[in-house]
Design an enzyme around this catalytic site. Structure first.
Site, PDB file in Angstrom:
ATOM      1  N   LYS A 199     -12.817  10.029 -36.147  1.00  0.00           N
ATOM      2  CA  LYS A 199     -12.753   8.559 -36.307  1.00  0.00           C
ATOM      3  C   LYS A 199     -13.711   8.105 -37.405  1.00  0.00           C
ATOM      4  CE  LYS A 199     -12.256   4.488 -33.325  1.00  0.00           C
ATOM      5  NZ  LYS A 199     -11.005   4.006 -33.900  1.00  0.00           N
ATOM      6  N   GLU A 255       1.252   7.489 -36.368  1.00  0.00           N
ATOM      7  CA  GLU A 255       0.653   6.475 -35.487  1.00  0.00           C
ATOM      8  C   GLU A 255       0.630   5.141 -36.216  1.00  0.00           C
ATOM      9  OE1 GLU A 255      -3.523   7.432 -34.689  1.00  0.00           O
ATOM     10  OE2 GLU A 255      -3.663   8.388 -36.645  1.00  0.00           O
TER      11      GLU A 255
END
Ligand code: PDD
Length: 283
Positions: free
Chosen positions: A147, A179
């Protein structure tokens, strides 16, 4: 009202908080982050976010901030001091401050910044209308499971969606959806909930893990596999999950209505279950 924010061990009014121009987060996007939601003044899924933060740091050989074990306490203090009832806590760790160089510096203390954002998550109008989504090529790097703060392409994606009068973009690689710009993507076909399997290609969403667990507990069928753009267009339902949206229905994809063009029953049910369960477990 000015917020109280946390920077490297100290609390400041937001106007007084600053970091160095030599911070590698600023110069190299050499930084990772987490967003933890707040409901009823309490933190959702804190353990999951902390675990993923640890993993992101470790994958980048970035040292943990020395206050790692105090993070819950710091989050709670910021939520209380800023009177956040609903919203989120943003945390960022960078490799720290060093003269500009591609080579990582040695023995540098990581930079840690944490701040709150108040936001009406439950009352988003998209819960009832559903989201309109466009597809865009996935042009991000190959370690999307970490992340990092490299969010320029996802920002461009949201702007492309906005320009098309839509709410978000789903990214596509080799014809298959990876995504959303800042969320995990799902379709519902018949009685199956389909979402891409975990790999380096997508972020391992904390909300995703919980929603899939709750779906299985409710005897729903979950299939973790890649799905194509064509499958989205002929799906019965679609939705996204993330810390900042929970479960949010998607009703249009590249101009094609999904199912009835209204938020579907599976998405609605999963949203209810997710909110109820996370509320009960909030700390
Ligand atoms: N985004 N995929 C991407 C690319 C994301 O950026 C996010 C989260 C998710 C969902 O992960 P989680 O369920 O753990 O929030 C999936 C956060 C909310 C953000 O950038 O604001």
């Amino acid at each position: 009202m000015s917020r109280i924010v946390y920077v490297n061990g100290q609390y400041f009014p937001e106007e007084e908080a600053s970091i160095s121009i030599f911070d590698r987060g600023f110069l190299m996007a050499d930084a990772v982050y987490e967003v933890t939601s707040v409901l009823d003044g309490k933190l959702l899924e804190f353990e999951g976010h902390l675990k993923r933060l640890k993993r992101s740091l470790s994958e980048l050989n970035m040292p943990e901030p020395s206050v790692f074990n105090d993070l819950l306490e710091i989050h709670r203090k910021l939520v209380n001091d800023n009177q956040v009832e609903q919203g989120g806590v943003y945390l960022q760790v960078t490799r720290g401050v060093a003269d500009r160089d591609f080579v990582y510096p040695k023995d540098v203390e990581p930079t840690l910044v944490i701040f709150t954002q108040s936001k009406d998550i439950l009352g988003s109008p998209l819960v009832n209308s559903g989201m309109k989504v466009i597809s865009i090529d996935d042009l991000r790097w190959g370690r999307r499971d970490i992340k990092t703060v490299q969010l320029l392409y996802p920002s461009m994606g949201k702007m492309m969606a906005k320009a098309a009068d839509c709410d978000d973009a789903w990214m596509v690689e080799d014809g298959y959806v990876t995504e959303g710009t800042s969320n995990n993507a799902y379709i519902v076909v018949g009685n199956k909930i389909i979402t891409r399997e975990l790999s380096n290609d997508i972020l391992h969403g904390i909300t995703r893990a919980s929603v899939l667990r709750y779906a299985k507990e409710a005897q729903m069928i979950v299939e973790e596999r890649s799905f194509s753009v064509d499958e989205v267009k002929s799906a019965d339902e679609a939705f996204i999950t993330s810390a900042s949206t929970f479960v949010m229905p998607v009703v249009e994809f590249d101009g094609v209505l999904i199912g009835t063009g209204k938020p579907g029953n599976v998405s609605k049910r999963l949203r209810e279950i997710y909110i109820e369960e996370s509320r009960n477990k909030a700390i």
